[in-house]
Design a protein around this motif. Structure first.
Motif, PDB file in Angstrom:
ATOM      1  N   CYS A 249       0.843  -1.193   0.000  1.00 23.79           N
ATOM      2  CA  CYS A 249       0.000   0.000   0.000  1.00 23.79           C
ATOM      3  C   CYS A 249       0.884   1.251   0.000  1.00 23.79           C
ATOM      4  N   PHE A 250       0.561   2.197  -0.875  1.00 22.45           N
ATOM      5  CA  PHE A 250       1.403   3.380  -1.039  1.00 22.45           C
ATOM      6  C   PHE A 250       0.546   4.642  -1.079  1.00 22.45           C
ATOM      7  N   ARG A 251       1.184   5.769  -0.740  1.00 20.58           N
ATOM      8  CA  ARG A 251       0.531   7.073  -0.839  1.00 20.58           C
ATOM      9  C   ARG A 251       1.501   8.051  -1.483  1.00 20.58           C
ATOM     10  N   VAL A 252       0.984   8.866  -2.426  1.00 17.92           N
ATOM     11  CA  VAL A 252       1.825   9.860  -3.081  1.00 17.92           C
ATOM     12  C   VAL A 252       0.981  11.087  -3.382  1.00 17.92           C
ATOM     13  N   SER A 253       1.570  12.267  -3.252  1.00 12.16           N
ATOM     14  CA  SER A 253       0.884  13.510  -3.581  1.00 12.16           C
ATOM     15  C   SER A 253       1.451  14.087  -4.877  1.00 12.16           C
ATOM     16  N   LEU A 254       0.552  14.378  -5.816  1.00 11.78           N
ATOM     17  CA  LEU A 254       0.947  14.972  -7.095  1.00 11.78           C
ATOM     18  C   LEU A 254       0.729  16.486  -7.110  1.00 11.78           C
ATOM     19  N   LYS A 255       0.257  17.033  -6.016  1.00 10.77           N
ATOM     20  CA  LYS A 255      -0.164  18.445  -6.019  1.00 10.77           C
ATOM     21  C   LYS A 255       0.958  19.395  -6.406  1.00 10.77           C
ATOM     22  N   ASP A 256       2.145  19.166  -5.864  1.00 11.53           N
ATOM     23  CA  ASP A 256       3.250  20.092  -6.143  1.00 11.53           C
ATOM     24  C   ASP A 256       3.594  20.129  -7.624  1.00 11.53           C
ATOM     25  N   ILE A 257       3.696  18.946  -8.244  1.00 16.12           N
ATOM     26  CA  ILE A 257       4.097  18.951  -9.659  1.00 16.12           C
ATOM     27  C   ILE A 257       2.962  19.463 -10.548  1.00 16.12           C
ATOM     28  N   GLN A 258       1.699  19.284 -10.108  1.00 19.47           N
ATOM     29  CA  GLN A 258       0.581  19.784 -10.903  1.00 19.47           C
ATOM     30  C   GLN A 258       0.476  21.307 -10.817  1.00 19.47           C
ATOM     31  N   GLN A 259       0.826  21.860  -9.660  1.00 22.67           N
ATOM     32  CA  GLN A 259       0.635  23.286  -9.442  1.00 22.67           C
ATOM     33  C   GLN A 259       1.858  24.118  -9.814  1.00 22.67           C
ATOM     34  N   ASN A 260       3.042  23.502  -9.764  1.00 18.05           N
ATOM     35  CA  ASN A 260       4.264  24.292  -9.928  1.00 18.05           C
ATOM     36  C   ASN A 260       4.963  24.109 -11.263  1.00 18.05           C
ATOM     37  N   GLY A 261       4.456  23.220 -12.132  1.00 17.09           N
ATOM     38  CA  GLY A 261       5.116  23.011 -13.416  1.00 17.09           C
ATOM     39  C   GLY A 261       6.580  22.638 -13.255  1.00 17.09           C
ATOM     40  N   SER A 262       6.848  21.563 -12.469  1.00 18.19           N
ATOM     41  CA  SER A 262       8.221  21.220 -12.109  1.00 18.19           C
ATOM     42  C   SER A 262       9.000  20.557 -13.237  1.00 18.19           C
ATOM     43  N   GLY A 263       8.321  20.184 -14.318  1.00 17.24           N
ATOM     44  CA  GLY A 263       9.001  19.458 -15.385  1.00 17.24           C
ATOM     45  C   GLY A 263       8.734  17.969 -15.325  1.00 17.24           C
ATOM     46  N   LEU A 264       8.293  17.479 -14.152  1.00 15.54           N
ATOM     47  CA  LEU A 264       7.875  16.093 -14.033  1.00 15.54           C
ATOM     48  C   LEU A 264       6.411  15.991 -14.417  1.00 15.54           C
ATOM     49  N   THR A 265       6.000  14.829 -14.932  1.00 13.08           N
ATOM     50  CA  THR A 265       4.595  14.611 -15.226  1.00 13.08           C
ATOM     51  C   THR A 265       4.034  13.579 -14.251  1.00 13.08           C
ATOM     52  N   SER A 266       2.716  13.587 -14.108  1.00 11.05           N
ATOM     53  CA  SER A 266       2.070  12.620 -13.221  1.00 11.05           C
ATOM     54  C   SER A 266       2.341  11.195 -13.696  1.00 11.05           C
ATOM     55  N   LYS A 267       2.421  11.017 -15.005  1.00 11.06           N
ATOM     56  CA  LYS A 267       2.667   9.673 -15.538  1.00 11.06           C
ATOM     57  C   LYS A 267       4.083   9.208 -15.197  1.00 11.06           C
ATOM     58  N   GLN A 268       5.048  10.114 -15.243  1.00  9.26           N
ATOM     59  CA  GLN A 268       6.428   9.744 -14.883  1.00  9.26           C
ATOM     60  C   GLN A 268       6.514   9.286 -13.435  1.00  9.26           C
ATOM     61  N   VAL A 269       5.694   9.873 -12.568  1.00 12.03           N
ATOM     62  CA  VAL A 269       5.710   9.509 -11.147  1.00 12.03           C
ATOM     63  C   VAL A 269       4.952   8.215 -10.904  1.00 12.03           C
ATOM     64  N   LEU A 270       3.751   8.097 -11.488  1.00  9.90           N
ATOM     65  CA  LEU A 270       2.855   6.998 -11.135  1.00  9.90           C
ATOM     66  C   LEU A 270       3.070   5.722 -11.935  1.00  9.90           C
ATOM     67  N   GLN A 271       3.422   5.845 -13.226  1.00  7.90           N
ATOM     68  CA  GLN A 271       3.449   4.645 -14.059  1.00  7.90           C
ATOM     69  C   GLN A 271       4.410   3.560 -13.552  1.00  7.90           C
TER      70      GLN A 271
ATOM     71  N   TYR B 181       1.838  -3.922  -6.357  1.00  7.71           N
ATOM     72  CA  TYR B 181       1.140  -3.114  -5.363  1.00  7.71           C
ATOM     73  C   TYR B 181      -0.245  -3.701  -5.122  1.00  7.71           C
ATOM     74  N   TYR B 182      -0.832  -3.352  -3.972  1.00  5.93           N
ATOM     75  CA  TYR B 182      -2.214  -3.716  -3.692  1.00  5.93           C
ATOM     76  C   TYR B 182      -3.105  -2.479  -3.805  1.00  5.93           C
ATOM     77  N   GLN B 183      -2.616  -1.369  -3.253  1.00  2.00           N
ATOM     78  CA  GLN B 183      -3.410  -0.138  -3.281  1.00  2.00           C
ATOM     79  C   GLN B 183      -2.485   1.075  -3.330  1.00  2.00           C
ATOM     80  N   VAL B 184      -2.857   2.059  -4.162  1.00  2.00           N
ATOM     81  CA  VAL B 184      -2.119   3.319  -4.241  1.00  2.00           C
ATOM     82  C   VAL B 184      -3.108   4.460  -4.021  1.00  2.00           C
ATOM     83  N   GLU B 185      -2.804   5.275  -3.019  1.00  2.00           N
ATOM     84  CA  GLU B 185      -3.632   6.447  -2.716  1.00  2.00           C
ATOM     85  C   GLU B 185      -2.934   7.674  -3.286  1.00  2.00           C
ATOM     86  N   VAL B 186      -3.630   8.380  -4.161  1.00  2.00           N
ATOM     87  CA  VAL B 186      -3.052   9.520  -4.862  1.00  2.00           C
ATOM     88  C   VAL B 186      -3.797  10.790  -4.463  1.00  2.00           C
TER      89      VAL B 186
END
Length: 205
Positions: A132-154, A161-166
């Motif tokens: 089970c995992f937890r990750v926050s995408l808020k910073d990269i979505q709001q700040n245009g950090s150059g990372l994409t949500s797909k690069q983090v999550l895929q 995994y059994y469960q991922v909380e985003v």
């Protein structure tokens, strides 16, 4: 930086999935306006297997030249991996190019400036229990950090995994497409400051 953006377009003039027939169109920003620079028909042929798909993509990449920004409605699996490994910045949008070209250009320029000052911070993936995992995408979505949500999550979703909380400001379009197609088992909950998405492993059989 180069102001060329490649968009995969279907027969109705809007973005399409790379799995569908369409054409790759290069748009170039000149004198404050977006103009069509070149286009190439493309229809994915899977009859020759993965090697054939790679050859098709290699031809497209060669044709694109120095353009390294690619937009489609959805880009998944091997198609995403091949583009990413060849240095493409990959965007997923639904709609007509006029609706998003300027936005993507601004975000790409912000990311380029940030990369000159330092590497973007990768969101921490916290293991909350076995599988089970937890990750926050808020910073990269709001700040245009150059990372994409797909690069983090895929990489996480392709692993064990059994469960991922985003936690996110909004559900990424590519993730919403995976959910709607039934490839992911998801539940969402609206929060005061965004969305909590719970992804569970699909059961076999």
């Amino acid at each position: 930086m180069a102001r060329d953006i490649a968009v995969f377009i279907g027969d109705k003039g809007s973005t399409a999935s790379l799995e569908e027939p369409g054409k790759v169109v290069i748009y170039r920003r000149q004198q404050g306006k977006w103009r069509l620079a070149d286009s190439l028909p493309f229809q994915l042929d899977r009859t020759s297997g993965m090697a054939g798909v790679r050859r098709q993509l290699a031809d497209i990449i060669q044709w694109l030249g120095q353009c390294r920004v690619f937009v489609a409605q959805t880009v998944v699996g091997l198609l995403y991996k091949e583009l990413e490994q060849n240095g493409f910045s990959i965007w997923e949008f639904s709609g007509r190019p006029a609706d998003f070209l300027e936005y993507i250009l601004v975000q790409e320029e912000l990311a380029a400036r940030e990369s000159e000052t330092g590497k973007p911070t990768v969101p921490a993936i916290v293991e909350t229990g076995p599988g089970c995992f937890r990750v926050s995408l808020k910073d990269i979505q709001q700040n245009g950090s150059g990372l994409t949500s797909k690069q983090v999550l895929q990489p996480l979703l392709m692993g064990n995994y059994y469960q991922v909380e985003v936690l996110c400001s909004h559900i990424p379009p590519w993730l919403e497409a995976e959910w709607e197609s039934g490839r992911l088992d998801c539940k969402s909950e609206r929060l005061d400051n965004g969305v909590k998405l719970v992804i569970r492993k699909q059961r076999c059989g």
